[in-house]
Structures are given as C-alpha cells and as structure tokens.
Motif scaffolding. Sequence first.
Motif, PDB file in Angstrom:
ATOM      1  N   GLN A 264      21.105  28.036 -36.010  1.00 20.29           N
ATOM      2  CA  GLN A 264      20.789  27.824 -34.995  1.00 20.29           C
ATOM      3  C   GLN A 264      21.059  26.186 -34.069  1.00 20.29           C
ATOM      4  O   GLN A 264      21.430  25.417 -35.428  1.00 20.29           O
ATOM      5  N   THR A 265      22.274  25.953 -33.217  1.00 17.84           N
ATOM      6  CA  THR A 265      22.600  24.859 -32.691  1.00 17.84           C
ATOM      7  C   THR A 265      21.480  24.079 -32.736  1.00 17.84           C
ATOM      8  O   THR A 265      19.721  24.368 -32.652  1.00 17.84           O
TER       9      THR A 265
ATOM     10  N   CYS B 120      29.013  21.514 -21.037  1.00 21.70           N
ATOM     11  CA  CYS B 120      28.081  22.064 -20.388  1.00 21.70           C
ATOM     12  C   CYS B 120      27.742  21.523 -18.599  1.00 21.70           C
ATOM     13  O   CYS B 120      27.020  22.000 -18.593  1.00 21.70           O
TER      14      CYS B 120
ATOM     15  N   THR C 156      25.771  28.791 -20.624  1.00 19.23           N
ATOM     16  CA  THR C 156      26.417  28.547 -22.276  1.00 19.23           C
ATOM     17  C   THR C 156      25.293  27.633 -22.794  1.00 19.23           C
ATOM     18  O   THR C 156      23.998  28.088 -23.848  1.00 19.23           O
TER      19      THR C 156
ATOM     20  N   MET D 205      22.254  28.433 -25.383  1.00 17.77           N
ATOM     21  CA  MET D 205      21.715  28.048 -26.004  1.00 17.77           C
ATOM     22  C   MET D 205      19.895  27.666 -26.720  1.00 17.77           C
ATOM     23  O   MET D 205      19.637  27.465 -28.043  1.00 17.77           O
TER      24      MET D 205
ATOM     25  N   TYR E  15      18.115  31.089 -27.630  1.00 14.84           N
ATOM     26  CA  TYR E  15      18.139  30.829 -29.006  1.00 14.84           C
ATOM     27  C   TYR E  15      17.701  30.390 -29.564  1.00 14.84           C
ATOM     28  O   TYR E  15      16.856  30.153 -31.267  1.00 14.84           O
ATOM     29  N   ARG E  16      17.320  28.877 -29.011  1.00 17.36           N
ATOM     30  CA  ARG E  16      17.122  28.397 -30.002  1.00 17.36           C
ATOM     31  C   ARG E  16      15.522  28.230 -30.408  1.00 17.36           C
ATOM     32  O   ARG E  16      14.804  28.001 -30.989  1.00 17.36           O
TER      33      ARG E  16
ATOM     34  N   VAL F 242      29.731  30.517 -28.360  1.00 16.96           N
ATOM     35  CA  VAL F 242      28.172  30.530 -28.202  1.00 16.96           C
ATOM     36  C   VAL F 242      27.833  32.154 -27.962  1.00 16.96           C
ATOM     37  O   VAL F 242      26.989  32.102 -28.220  1.00 16.96           O
TER      38      VAL F 242
ATOM     39  N   GLN G 100      27.284  33.905 -30.935  1.00 13.93           N
ATOM     40  CA  GLN G 100      26.512  33.717 -31.593  1.00 13.93           C
ATOM     41  C   GLN G 100      25.574  34.776 -31.695  1.00 13.93           C
ATOM     42  O   GLN G 100      24.785  35.188 -32.080  1.00 13.93           O
TER      43      GLN G 100
END
Length: 522
Positions: free
Chosen positions: A11-12, A340, A348, A352, A355-356, A383, A386
């Motif tokens: 993960q970012t 961003c 995006t 993110m 996803y986190r 991203v 991912q």
Amino acid sequence: MIVSRRTTPPQTRASGRSRRAPDPGIARHATGTTMIDLQPHLGTPIEGRNGQFYYRGDESRVGPYDHYLAGIRRGALASWTATLARRARELGRRGIRYHVVVVPGAHVACPEDLPDDLRGRIRAPFPRLQAALAGTDGLRLHYALADLVSRDPSPPGPGRDGAPHRTYRRNDTHWTEYGAYRNYLTVCRAIARELDVRVVEPADVTFATKQAFGDLSILRLPEGRPETIPLAVIRGGHRAHTVSKNTTVVRNRVIRMRSDTAPATAALIFHDSYATAQAKFWARSFGRTTFAGVTHRVYLDAVARERPDVVISIMAEHRLFEWPNDHDPWTFADDFESDCRSPAGRRTADVMVLYRQQKIAAAADAAAGIGAEPGFGAYHARVAAQALIGAHRVDDALAMAMTALSLDRESPSNLWMAAYASLYAGKPEDALTLATWAAGSDPHHGAWTELLASILIGLGRREEAALVLERAVAAVDDSPGLWRLLAETREAGGRPGPARQARAMVDALTGEETGPGRALDA
C-alpha cells in the motif's frame, strides 16, 4: 503460472476520501486535494501535570504510548541501525554529508509533568540506537533532548531553568519555535564545521508570542484552552524565497527554496512535521534548500536529481518504534511530485484512500474510466493498476500497468508494476524482462531486486537468483526480503551454513524467528 504469496501490492501511505463512499476521518483541503483528518490517529491525549498533554496514538492498535513503556523492539532497532548505516555509506560514496536529527516527544522532553503512573517508566529508543551506531562512518546523529532541556541563564520565565520561552508545547505534539531554533543552532553550527553555510545566529532572532490551540487540545471535550507560544522573527538581512511547491495526498509535500544571502551550498531535507518550526532557519542557511516531507525515508533517486552537499533527516523519536521503509516500491516522484489536483489526480487520490483502507474492490471500481479524466498520465495509470491487481482484475490491471509504462518508460516503479501485473497475468517471461529493467535502473533499491529474484526462483532459475541476491545484499543489507530469498537459494544450493547466516539476518531485521519459505511457487 507463477503465483505470489502476496495477494495485493504494497500500500501507499496516501489517503483521502472517495466520492463514491465518504468515510469519517477524511476531509478535502480547500484546494480540492484529498487529505486525511489526523484526529482519529492522535487518540485521546494523556493529561499530565501543569496542563501538559501527551500523545497517545490510535487507541485501536499498539501506538507510541505502548512503545514508550515497552521500549524499542529488537527488529526495529536492528533495521534502523542497518538502514542509517547504509544511507551514510551511500551518501558518503557520493561525497554527501548525512545528518540525522531525532526529536523526542513530550514523554521524554517533559518528564516532570508526566502523570504519576508514567513517571520513571518511559523508555526512550534513541540511546540504544546511538550505542548501536557508535563509530559508523559518515553518520552524524543529533538528539534534540539537550536543546529542549534548557539551561538558559536568563531571568526566570515560562521555560524550564529560567529560559525565556518554553521549548515544548503543552497542548500540541511538537516543540515550540524557540525549542526548534535552539536545536537548529546546534545542528547548523555542526554542519558549518564541514560546509560553507550561513548560521542564523541568536543576534538575528527575536521572539514574539501569540495564543494558540494545539493538535492535542482540540481533541478534548470540551476543547482545551490555548497557550502562549513563541514565534521567531528573523532579522539581520537573511532572505529566502520559494521556487516551487507541490502537495500530494495526505501531507506529502516538496518545497524548493533559494536564498541569495546564503552560500551556494545545497541541502536536501527529508522530514516529518517537526521540521515545520525549523524550516525558516534552514531555508536561510543554504543557497538552495529542498524540503520533502512527511517521510522518514531517504530517497536516493531524489538525491541523484537534487545533487545536495548535505542530506538532513529530521524525525520524531517515536518513529524509531516503527520500521524504516526505504525499500517501498515507489519513487520520490510517485510520493512527492504526483498530481492530485487535476480531475484524474483527484480520482487517483480517491482510489488510494480506498486501497489503504483495505476496500480493494471499491478502489478498483473507483479506478474505472480514469483514463478518460482530464490530466490523466502515467502516475494515475500506475495507481489504478495497483488497485486493479489487488482486486484480482488481472487483465484490466495489466492493461493499465502497460499504459503507465508507455507514458513513462524510465520510471522503475512503472516497470515494477508492469512486471507484477504480467506475473499475475501468467506471463512470467515478460515479468522477468520488466523486473530486470527495474532492478537495473536502481541497484540500491530492495523492492526491484526482490521481485526479480522472486521471479527467477519461481521459474526454477535459482542459481541466477542466487547471483542476483548475493550481489544485492553486498550493497543493500537492510532489506529482510532480499535476505529471506537469499536464505532460500543458499538452502536449495546445498549451503546450509550460509543459509543459516541469511536467516539470522532476517531474524535480526524483523525480530521474528524464520524458517524456510518461498516467495513464488511454480
């Protein structure tokens, strides 16, 4: 087909709010940038004596409060020792000085105000790290505690021992500008013994005061009271101006500044929020200063681009309780120079954060159609890939990863993502080629080489993997993933003694007992 043990890509560290599924704790900056609300992560503050608050951390998991009582873990200590030594070695090889500033939290800096049940129980991690790194070439460690425990001989004032101002906030997790300046003066004078810099001397600084709330007082119900804090005013003909600035999701920001009143010396400062109160001094000490935060990582790709004379890491002491993340599979451009703000960038950011938050399917859904958004580029495609690979939408992930690569073929993280997606799509030879290019682009980054070696092992080419790994750990000795794979190849090659040595390195860096394991199975 080759299958990886890891079910989703790493993960970012970015977060934000999805337009599809708003979440508490997420907010948008006034610019429209997705930002994270830090309130849930600070936890309920601990109230000490004399109105002093102490940071607890997220109460749903083990945090700074627990670590300060337990002390630094064996694996974290070994990892920081190895990582800082490697950084100093690599920077020294490039002719660059390396200074590390570690700032203690109030638990250590203000022990006299701790509540009775905590007094005498706090175990600061820095002394153990300092002992472990004693004699390390090229590494200058600075512990800010001595600058915060004031010995100022001036008439009695708000600070300890008669200092004119407090060095640490009572209602916030940070030092005051007065405490930050005292530490800056110590460190900058040390740098000035090596390089041509202009020190902002005490004669050039005065302090005004104002009433301010802090990040701990605002968490109280009812809200805590403001406190009087010192604000530095710099005189003496010191000037600095901002050349460029970029803010990404969460608080990642890179700021480039220039000073025409300082020598031409260049500094690259990787930092967390403790640098906020010091930035005005550092920006006037060097002709060229680049600030990159919030991070406790040193990005060698940024070092190559910025070409500094000195690299400075400024970090909170409680970060030593965590593991360093120098080998995350993303570049400086990914983490600090990504877009961003455009429509594609805002989408995006939403991907993110989902996803986190482990909402992988929602993140993949949010990525749908991102290629049609204005401003779409390589970063947004990477991203999206991912998220898609995490949701096991392999064909879509591979298409998006290859789009990212077609838009920026020089990025090792794009090569890494394309290799990862190719692997999941059942194209190991393509993955091998891409991973080879990624590892070749930056041989001092563990993530690229780890994937390359994993693919070779999965293809049964263990001897080649062993050669890659033996060469890698000679330079990158702080990556447990590389040592784990090396242990496997040594074991398979009939070398039990060297295999045990490699597993001992994994054990040291992770703090866990290790046994035979395979990253990729054919």
